[in-house]
Design a protein around this motif. Structure first.
Motif, PDB file in Angstrom:
ATOM      1  N   ARG A  38       0.857  -1.191   0.000  1.00 51.38           N
ATOM      2  CA  ARG A  38       0.000   0.000   0.000  1.00 51.38           C
ATOM      3  C   ARG A  38       0.885   1.231   0.000  1.00 51.38           C
ATOM      4  NH1 ARG A  38       0.003   2.390   4.904  1.00 51.38           N
ATOM      5  NH2 ARG A  38       0.758   0.998   6.541  1.00 51.38           N
ATOM      6  N   ILE A  39       0.441   2.238  -0.743  1.00 50.60           N
ATOM      7  CA  ILE A  39       1.201   3.475  -0.868  1.00 50.60           C
ATOM      8  C   ILE A  39       1.167   4.242   0.455  1.00 50.60           C
ATOM      9  CG2 ILE A  39       1.275   5.734  -2.026  1.00 50.60           C
ATOM     10  CD1 ILE A  39       1.962   3.599  -3.992  1.00 50.60           C
ATOM     11  N   VAL A  40       2.320   4.756   0.863  1.00 54.71           N
ATOM     12  CA  VAL A  40       2.383   5.610   2.057  1.00 54.71           C
ATOM     13  C   VAL A  40       2.451   7.080   1.658  1.00 54.71           C
ATOM     14  CG1 VAL A  40       3.744   6.212   4.098  1.00 54.71           C
ATOM     15  CG2 VAL A  40       3.480   3.800   3.420  1.00 54.71           C
ATOM     16  N   ALA A  41       3.352   7.417   0.712  1.00 54.81           N
ATOM     17  CA  ALA A  41       3.519   8.819   0.301  1.00 54.81           C
ATOM     18  C   ALA A  41       4.424   8.866  -0.928  1.00 54.81           C
ATOM     19  CB  ALA A  41       4.159   9.628   1.432  1.00 54.81           C
ATOM     20  N   PRO A  42       4.331   9.942  -1.713  1.00 53.24           N
ATOM     21  CA  PRO A  42       5.317  10.111  -2.788  1.00 53.24           C
ATOM     22  C   PRO A  42       6.695  10.364  -2.193  1.00 53.24           C
ATOM     23  CG  PRO A  42       3.899  12.045  -2.640  1.00 53.24           C
ATOM     24  CD  PRO A  42       3.365  11.045  -1.667  1.00 53.24           C
TER      25      PRO A  42
END
Ligand code: ZN
Length: 187
Positions: free
Chosen positions: A99-103
């Motif tokens: 899952r994406i956390v942040a750019p």
């Protein structure tokens, strides 16, 4: 990339270079139907997937530089968001659901018209199989990462930064390019 020989719109063979009215760049245009063949950079999306202090790398099975280790990443498909593309590439190359956390990093390679967008991500689950574009995939502790066999200098640099920042608990956001053959990052 090679220029097209036929118009993708009407199939005509009379393609001409020139700057269309009001445009700023020379384009390949179709003299038959007027269609302009824009050539825009490709976006490559990927992730630094971290799990309990380990980092997910895939070992390339395909050219260029097969056998080197890299962050899972690949070309965006039409209709995807960058986040979807990054997570799909992680899944295809490593069998990991993340899952994406942040750019984290935006890196341009203007010489070959490519832009790399890398996200921070967390591991959700890990299967025992992965796609044919990877020889292997592993979660490495920092000291075990094959630092001398990383695919591309900028990949090594952002991974080093991430590991350094994780220790401090504060993450930056980076942009860079290799326009002059050097890799630059600014905070
Ligand atoms: Zn045409």
């Amino acid at each position: 990339m090679p220029a097209p020989r036929y118009c993708s719109q009407c199939g005509g063979a009379d393609l001409q270079h020139g700057c269309p009215p009001g445009d700023t760049h020379s384009r390949l245009s179709c003299a038959t139907c007027g269609f302009v063949h824009y050539v825009n950079p490709k976006i490559i999306a990927g992730c630094i997937v971290e799990h309990e202090g380990r980092y997910l790398l895939s070992q390339r099975a395909i050219a260029p530089r097969p056998g080197t280790w890299t962050l899972p990443a690949g070309f965006m498909e039409a209709g995807e968001t960058t986040e979807q593309a990054a997570l799909r590439e992680v899944w295809e190359e490593t069998g990991v659901q993340a899952r994406i956390v942040a750019p984290y990093s935006i890196f341009s390679v203007p010489r070959i018209s490519e832009v790399y967008i890398v996200f921070r991500a967390a591991l959700v689950s890990m299967e025992d199989t992965w796609g044919s574009e990877s020889l292997d995939r592993r979660l490495f502790l920092p000291d075990d990462i094959p630092w001398d066999n990383i695919y591309y200098p900028a990949i090594r640099q952002i991974l080093e930064r991430y590991i350094h920042e994780r220790a401090a608990g504060v993450y930056g956001l980076y942009m860079g390019n290799d326009e002059d053959g050097q890799v630059h990052f600014v905070r």
